[in-house]
Design a protein around this motif. Sequence first.
Motif, PDB file in Angstrom:
ATOM      1  N   GLY A  89       0.797  -1.332   0.090  1.00 13.43           N
ATOM      2  CA  GLY A  89       0.069  -0.041  -0.061  1.00 13.43           C
ATOM      3  C   GLY A  89       0.887   1.338   0.110  1.00 13.43           C
ATOM      4  O   GLY A  89       1.878   1.397   0.827  1.00 13.43           O
ATOM      5  N   TYR A  90       0.315   2.148  -0.937  1.00  9.83           N
ATOM      6  CA  TYR A  90       0.996   3.597  -0.851  1.00  9.83           C
ATOM      7  C   TYR A  90       0.301   4.566  -1.048  1.00  9.83           C
ATOM      8  O   TYR A  90      -0.891   4.490  -1.532  1.00  9.83           O
ATOM      9  N   GLU A  91       0.702   5.680  -0.346  1.00  6.56           N
ATOM     10  CA  GLU A  91       0.242   7.069  -0.641  1.00  6.56           C
ATOM     11  C   GLU A  91       0.773   7.561  -1.578  1.00  6.56           C
ATOM     12  O   GLU A  91       1.950   7.478  -1.947  1.00  6.56           O
ATOM     13  N   ILE A  92       0.074   8.047  -2.710  1.00  4.40           N
ATOM     14  CA  ILE A  92       0.630   8.649  -3.991  1.00  4.40           C
ATOM     15  C   ILE A  92       0.253  10.205  -4.098  1.00  4.40           C
ATOM     16  O   ILE A  92      -0.850  10.371  -3.963  1.00  4.40           O
ATOM     17  N   ARG A  93       0.945  10.798  -4.845  1.00  2.00           N
ATOM     18  CA  ARG A  93       0.677  12.208  -5.293  1.00  2.00           C
ATOM     19  C   ARG A  93       1.136  12.470  -6.568  1.00  2.00           C
ATOM     20  O   ARG A  93       1.987  12.102  -6.837  1.00  2.00           O
TER      21      ARG A  93
END
Length: 142
Positions: A89-93
């Motif tokens: 799981g990753y937070e992406i921008r």
Amino acid sequence: MGFVKRNIEMEGYLDSLNTEWRLLSDSEYRHMLQSLNSFMDQGAFSLFEGERAYAAFVERLPLYGYLFSAPEHEYFSANESGGSAVTFGYEIRNLSGVDRERINSIECVISDSEMSFCAAFHHEWESLVPEQFFDLHTGSEN
């Protein structure tokens, strides 16, 4: 060591897209998954598949949100034919585009940070398991 693992292939791919990313902690992943389950359990969303799903996803780029392995859920057809056994799981921008074949081969779900939509990608997208796009904004199945 936690249950959320790095996906080196995904990290390299995100880097190639100049997308900022951060690995989620186990607790952040659990919170994100609770939000996703709440979204899915409401059942008041439009579901698009295949070409229409991919087009709906691309329309919402660039985005800030999450990219993660498909969880076990009755709505995700990816679970019917396998899918990733590793939890990532990753937070992406600033995800501004994807290579359709590559993102499907990695197998993942991508959502915005508010969980108002999510797209599921699977390696069998051209045959058995089409891409899926769930949109909470419209609230009726098409």
